[in-house]
Write a protein that holds these residues in place. Structure first.
Motif, PDB file in Angstrom:
ATOM      1  N   UNK B  33       0.844  -1.174   0.000  1.00 58.37           N
ATOM      2  CA  UNK B  33       0.000   0.000   0.000  1.00 58.37           C
ATOM      3  C   UNK B  33       0.884   1.231   0.000  1.00 58.37           C
ATOM      4  N   UNK B  34       0.454   2.257  -0.715  1.00 61.69           N
ATOM      5  CA  UNK B  34       1.243   3.473  -0.701  1.00 61.69           C
ATOM      6  C   UNK B  34       0.790   4.393  -1.803  1.00 61.69           C
ATOM      7  N   UNK B  35       1.207   5.652  -1.744  1.00 61.36           N
ATOM      8  CA  UNK B  35       0.819   6.610  -2.772  1.00 61.36           C
ATOM      9  C   UNK B  35       1.479   6.250  -4.097  1.00 61.36           C
ATOM     10  N   UNK B  36       0.990   6.811  -5.214  1.00 64.20           N
ATOM     11  CA  UNK B  36       1.630   6.503  -6.485  1.00 64.20           C
ATOM     12  C   UNK B  36       3.044   7.073  -6.475  1.00 64.20           C
ATOM     13  N   UNK B  39       6.787   3.118  -5.495  1.00 62.07           N
ATOM     14  CA  UNK B  39       7.601   1.992  -5.927  1.00 62.07           C
ATOM     15  C   UNK B  39       6.886   0.660  -5.876  1.00 62.07           C
ATOM     16  N   UNK B  40       5.580   0.686  -5.656  1.00 65.00           N
ATOM     17  CA  UNK B  40       4.833  -0.573  -5.540  1.00 65.00           C
ATOM     18  C   UNK B  40       4.904  -1.388  -6.826  1.00 65.00           C
ATOM     19  N   UNK B  41       4.613  -0.700  -7.948  1.00 64.71           N
ATOM     20  CA  UNK B  41       4.562  -1.411  -9.221  1.00 64.71           C
ATOM     21  C   UNK B  41       5.943  -1.902  -9.622  1.00 64.71           C
ATOM     22  N   UNK B  42       6.951  -1.067  -9.381  1.00 60.20           N
ATOM     23  CA  UNK B  42       8.314  -1.477  -9.727  1.00 60.20           C
ATOM     24  C   UNK B  42       8.707  -2.700  -8.912  1.00 60.20           C
ATOM     25  N   UNK B  43       8.333  -2.700  -7.634  1.00 59.55           N
ATOM     26  CA  UNK B  43       8.650  -3.843  -6.779  1.00 59.55           C
ATOM     27  C   UNK B  43       8.010  -5.111  -7.337  1.00 59.55           C
ATOM     28  N   UNK B  44       6.751  -4.998  -7.743  1.00 61.51           N
ATOM     29  CA  UNK B  44       6.046  -6.157  -8.269  1.00 61.51           C
ATOM     30  C   UNK B  44       6.732  -6.677  -9.532  1.00 61.51           C
ATOM     31  N   UNK B  45       7.139  -5.729 -10.379  1.00 57.70           N
ATOM     32  CA  UNK B  45       7.806  -6.133 -11.612  1.00 57.70           C
ATOM     33  C   UNK B  45       9.160  -6.758 -11.345  1.00 57.70           C
ATOM     34  N   UNK B 190      -4.050   1.162  -3.904  1.00 53.34           N
ATOM     35  CA  UNK B 190      -3.974   2.503  -3.349  1.00 53.34           C
ATOM     36  C   UNK B 190      -5.204   2.786  -2.506  1.00 53.34           C
ATOM     37  N   UNK B 191      -6.062   1.783  -2.398  1.00 55.95           N
ATOM     38  CA  UNK B 191      -7.333   1.963  -1.727  1.00 55.95           C
ATOM     39  C   UNK B 191      -7.223   1.297  -0.349  1.00 55.95           C
ATOM     40  N   UNK B 192      -7.348   2.095   0.714  1.00 55.60           N
ATOM     41  CA  UNK B 192      -7.064   1.533   2.030  1.00 55.60           C
ATOM     42  C   UNK B 192      -8.099   0.496   2.439  1.00 55.60           C
ATOM     43  N   UNK B 193      -9.325   0.643   1.955  1.00 54.60           N
ATOM     44  CA  UNK B 193     -10.358  -0.331   2.313  1.00 54.60           C
ATOM     45  C   UNK B 193     -10.027  -1.682   1.703  1.00 54.60           C
ATOM     46  N   UNK B 202      -0.184  -5.817   5.814  1.00 56.56           N
ATOM     47  CA  UNK B 202      -0.067  -4.693   4.886  1.00 56.56           C
ATOM     48  C   UNK B 202       1.334  -4.128   5.023  1.00 56.56           C
ATOM     49  N   UNK B 203       1.994  -3.887   3.874  1.00 53.07           N
ATOM     50  CA  UNK B 203       3.273  -3.183   3.910  1.00 53.07           C
ATOM     51  C   UNK B 203       3.036  -1.806   3.316  1.00 53.07           C
ATOM     52  N   UNK B 204       3.334  -0.769   4.085  1.00 51.65           N
ATOM     53  CA  UNK B 204       3.133   0.583   3.584  1.00 51.65           C
ATOM     54  C   UNK B 204       4.443   1.079   3.003  1.00 51.65           C
ATOM     55  N   UNK B 205       4.398   1.430   1.716  1.00 53.53           N
ATOM     56  CA  UNK B 205       5.591   1.879   1.007  1.00 53.53           C
ATOM     57  C   UNK B 205       5.548   3.382   0.819  1.00 53.53           C
ATOM     58  N   UNK B 206       6.689   4.020   1.007  1.00 56.32           N
ATOM     59  CA  UNK B 206       6.799   5.426   0.633  1.00 56.32           C
ATOM     60  C   UNK B 206       8.219   5.664   0.176  1.00 56.32           C
TER      61      UNK B 206
END
Lengths: 285, 364, 305
Positions: B33-36, B39-45, B190-193, B202-206
């Motif tokens: 979880x984290x704002x755009x 690095x979430x997508x890069x991590x996944x890739x 990006x949706x906290x719910x 949950x891992x919060x990335x920033x």
């Protein structure tokens, strides 16, 4: 913009008519001329009324001209054959070389990739004779002078930059995620290139190929410098034909019509892609 | 199981992933979880092999897969933009992982039909992606990721582009679907719910780092920073500037001249410029307490939220279960549940210590 | 249930880093072959080298270039080439812009005309020159007939030094105006409509709309198209060679024709190579300008800016 006055609309119409007349008339006239005998061509004043004949075409295609005075051979069909061979194989080679390179430039920003791509682009703008003149001397030394292979190689100067830059644009338009998805599904990069990148860039590759064909066909100076009579394409051949056939004007016209017809037909067929191709991918039509 | 050690990815001078370390247990669902731009997508890739990291290792199961090509990792992945193959039918899209595994025609047909039926898209598998609705595209992408029963599933915000109704349905449906397969799942959102509903943790990335990793309850009741506190919770947390004080009665905050007692372990906060984080449900209207002016009331899902102004005209939101009686507009009093007060350092945004009640709750 | 198949392990693998090099290597090799004659040309340009006098061959370093300074033939070449290039591009730009404006609205007729106008552009320039040569033939050429009928009895088109330049420019305009037209038309049609609607509402006269909105917004297209054409036009060979072989006299001795004749007729390879090097320097400068504009336009077409 729509509230043009009637006068304006008239002026617009006249201007358009003049434009069409100027750009279409020479082609129209040469076609008419190719359907006439010398007799009607040389009439003054010229007239649109004549009995059309295909004798000029049949003479060219048969390769013999028989008149009551003499009989002579016409080499024009072999020029046409040369044009087809040179253009087809040049484009095939350029696709074979250019498409993988375009893919590399589009997908992998590797060290020096932009420099290489721009060097290739600069070939499009360098004066061809700069390279061609020394090349004649080399070709004589290494036995490539007056061979299809040598000509096809040099034709890459025209075809390769065109294909590289247009196809590169099409590869860049494919979402990298689509390719990633296919690889993650378990396919090798080559399978991905073959089953995802190539089909999706297919229309662009076809268009670039058609354009490269047109430009190869229309090329004049390469063959003028590097080819002797039996390897010359129509562009050079027609020029020689004018001198050789003397006053057989109808046949010259028929030869020109036969020479430009293939490119015009291809251009009409691929017109959707012409804008993009002519600007080397800078402008989308 | 997925283990990541010191994973670092740079694009030019920007560090997108900054030495990440974490482990996801087999069968667990970890939500990133984290704002755009976090690095979430890069991590996944990077986990899928589509991005080559500069440093660090990635383990799937017990195997180091860092140097393996994407096709050799055997993971399933669904992309945020679906990334369907536009020139193939939905069937062929879903079948592609099976084809790569060299299955026979019948096995492929059976596999695709099973997953398509499960995801309720069996009636459209003959269509090209162009002819599918967004929801169907999203399900096709999901089916493609699931069909080969991968041990590791990477889901990149798969509900991002679908409409609200479908998102709601899928949020209910997905946990069942994922749990049934026993796969290790990393789910980006990006949706906290969505994060709260789907994540075991949950891992919060920033900015390329993990700021906090924990169960949804931990993240909600004990956020590591004020930023996380703001991201989780709707309506958002009330933040009041305050300087905790201490007297013989213990540590307390002074809000509108009222004393709000804090846990004894907040001694470290005394005298520092702080932000007091008060979730709307930590506040309630009472007969006595902080005097406020009740301004407006809004129904909010199953809650009713009141906008209240303190004497110094600071806005606060107070929530209560819908249908319970509340004050009419005008003067009222608000009580604060001291156990739920969160105290953050104003300078760094870091939370100073656990509110004692919350700690007890999180443990339970 | 477990899926029966396993991912096949690749037997041989291309290291990911080497892949792009492998893909572009063949294209590169072909090009390196073409770079060699380029270096050779530069080398020849520094030599005293006539095919007819092999014994006299030797380095003379910059002498070929120095000789140009006092060589009226060279200055004539430079002047003719520049005149030709700027006149053709100037005329084609004005005409092309005019036609593009006429065809701006995307009606069926307009689109049909714009496709038809591509035909001259797709005609080989050498063949186009031949067509015009026939049309201006003194015996039966339709244009000669028209010229005579409006009182220009002795208008001899390409064979008269005073009208030769006009004739080749006419052919060039016929072939290449559609190029500029089609690029500008694509540009015009891609312009956003809001500025025009706003101007319309503000009652800005249409003539002013053209100068204040259309032209500035179209500038990147105009620059790219003109530079593209300028690069080609300064190297024009096909049309001039096919129509007049650079004649009559030295009226149309542009760079490439002059270099070609130097090489094959007077076999003065040193001078020919030096001429081409100078032309190359000019085109190199122009192409750098062009590429900058072209890249900007390309990025815009891809929606990158």
């Amino acid at each position: 913009m729509d509230h043009a006055t009637p006068l304006e609309r008239w002026l617009r119409g006249i201007a358009l008519a003049l434009v069409v007349l100027f750009f279409m008339f020479p082609i129209f006239w040469i076609v008419l001329m190719s359907l006439q005998t010398n007799e009607t061509i040389l009439r003054t004043p010229p007239s649109m009324v004549f009995e059309p004949t295909l004798s000029n075409y049949s003479a060219i295609i048969a390769g013999r001209l028989d008149s009551n005075v003499a009989s002579m051979g016409i080499e024009f069909m072999s020029n046409l054959k040369n044009s087809i061979i040179l253009s087809t194989f040049s484009v095939a080679l350029a696709l074979l070389l250019g498409v993988p390179a375009a893919y590399a430039f589009a997908r992998h920003k590797f060290r020096g990739s932009e420099d290489i791509a721009f060097t290739l682009l600069s070939f499009r703008f360098a004066p061809p004779l700069l390279v061609l003149l020394p090349l004649t001397l080399y070709f004589q030394q290494i036995g490539l002078a007056d061979t299809y292979v040598g000509l096809i190689w040099v034709y890459q100067l025209i075809c390769l930059p065109l294909i590289l830059w247009i196809v590169r644009g099409y590869f860049e338009d494919i979402s990298p995620d689509v390719e990633h998805a296919y690889r993650i599904a378990g396919h090798s990069w080559f399978a991905t290139f073959r089953r995802i990148a190539l089909p999706l860039a297919g229309p662009g590759i076809a268009a670039a190929g058609l354009l490269a064909f047109i430009f190869a066909w229309n090329n004049f100076v390469f063959a003028l410098v590097l080819a002797s009579a039996d390897k010359q394409p129509v562009t050079v051949g027609a020029l020689a034909f004018v001198t050789a056939s003397g006053i057989q004007y109808g046949q010259i016209a028929a030869a020109i019509v036969l020479s430009i017809a293939p490119t015009l037909a291809l251009a009409l067929y691929a017109q959707r892609y012409l804008v993009e191709g002519l600007s080397l991918g800078a402008v989308k039509g | 199981m997925i283990r990541v050690e010191g994973l670092t990815k740079r694009y030019g001078a920007t560090t997108v992933l900054d030495g990440l370390d974490f482990t996801v247990a087999a069968g667990e669902t970890l939500v990133l979880f984290g704002p755009s731009g976090a690095g979430k997508t890069v991590l996944l890739r990077a986990l899928a092999g589509a991005v080559v990291p500069e440093a660090g290792r990635v383990f799937i199961g017990e195997q180091d897969v860092t140097d393996r090509a994407p096709e050799e990792r055997g993971v399933g992945m669904a992309f945020q933009n679906y990334a369907l193959f536009p020139h193939m039918t939905a069937f062929e899209n879903i079948a592609s992982p099976l084809r790569a595994r060299g299955l026979g025609r019948d096995a492929i047909r059976a596999g695709v039909t099973d997953i398509a039926t499960l995801l309720k898209i069996d009636h459209v598998v003959g269509h090209a992606p162009k002819a599918l609705s967004n929801g169907q595209k999203q399900r096709t992408a999901l089916a493609r990721a699931l069909v080969a029963e991968p041990e590791v599933l990477l889901l990149d915000d798969p509900l991002r582009n679908v409409d609200a109704k479908l998102r709601f349905e899928m949020r209910l449906e997905l946990p069942r679907l994922l749990a049934g397969r026993g796969a290790t799942v990393i789910y980006v959102t990006q949706d906290y719910k969505e994060a709260m509903a789907l994540g075991d943790r949950i891992a919060v990335l920033a900015a390329g780092r993990i700021v906090q990793i924990g169960t949804p309850e931990e993240i909600y009741t004990a956020p590591a920073t004020v930023e996380i506190a703001k991201l989780f919770g709707d309506p958002t947390i009330n933040l009041l500037e305050a300087v905790p004080e201490k007297d013989e009665g213990g540590v307390f905050l002074r809000i509108s001249d009222q004393r709000v007692a804090l846990g004894a372990d907040l001694g470290a906060a005394v005298g520092r410029a702080c932000l007091a984080g008060l979730r709307p449900e930590a506040l309630s209207f009472a007969a006595a307490g902080i005097p406020v002016e009740s301004e407006a009331e809004t129904p909010f899902n199953e809650k009713t939220v009141t906008l209240a102004l303190t004497r110094r005209r600071r806005e606060s939101l107070v929530s209560r279960p819908a249908g319970t009686p509340g004050p009419t507009s005008g003067p009222a009093h608000v009580a604060i549940d001291p156990a739920q007060v969160l105290v953050f350092d104003r300078e760094t945004g870091a939370r100073i210590a656990l509110g004692q009640g919350a700690a007890a709750e999180a443990a339970a | 249930m477990a899926i029966a198949g396993d991912l096949p392990r690749r037997r041989w693998r291309v290291p990911t880093g080497a892949l792009p090099y492998l893909l572009s290597l063949p294209a590169l090799l072909v090009c390196i072959g073409i770079l060699i004659p380029f270096a050779t040309a530069a080398w020849y340009s520094l030599q005293r080298y006539r095919l007819s006098q092999p014994w006299n061959r030797g380095m003379n370093w910059g002498e070929n270039y120095l000789n140009f300074l006092s060589d009226p033939g060279f200055w004539n070449t430079l002047q003719v080439s520049l005149t030709y290039a700027f006149l053709t591009v100037g005329i084609e730009l004005v005409l092309g812009l005019g036609i593009a404006l006429l065809l701006k609205k995307s009606t069926r007729l307009n689109n049909f005309i714009s496709i038809m106008l591509l035909m001259p552009l797709m005609t080989a320039p050498a063949l186009a020159a031949l067509m015009w040569k026939l049309m201006t033939n003194a015996n039966f050429g339709i244009l000669s007939y028209f010229a005579a009928s409006i009182g220009l009895e002795d208008f001899r088109w390409g064979s008269d030094p005073s009208t030769a330049l006009f004739t080749v420019i006419l052919v060039d305009v016929w072939v290449y105006t559609p190029f500029i037209m089609i690029l500008l038309l694509a540009g015009l049609r891609s312009l956003p409509t809001q500025p025009f609607e706003a101007a319309e509402l503000d009652g800005v006269p249409r003539f002013q709309q053209f100068w204040r909105i259309t032209l500035p917004m179209l500038m990147p297209y105009i620059l790219t198209a003109s530079l593209f054409r300028l690069l080609d036009s300064i190297q024009q060979f096909d049309i001039i060679y096919a129509l007049t072989q650079g004649g009559p006299g030295d009226t149309l001795m542009v760079f490439q024709v002059e270099a070609y004749l130097n090489f094959f007729q007077s076999t003065n390879i040193g001078r020919s190579a030096a001429l081409m090097m100078i032309l190359w320097a000019i085109t190199f400068f122009l192409s750098n300008l062009f590429v900058k504009n072209w890249l900007r336009l390309r990025a815009r077409a891809r929606g990158e800016i």
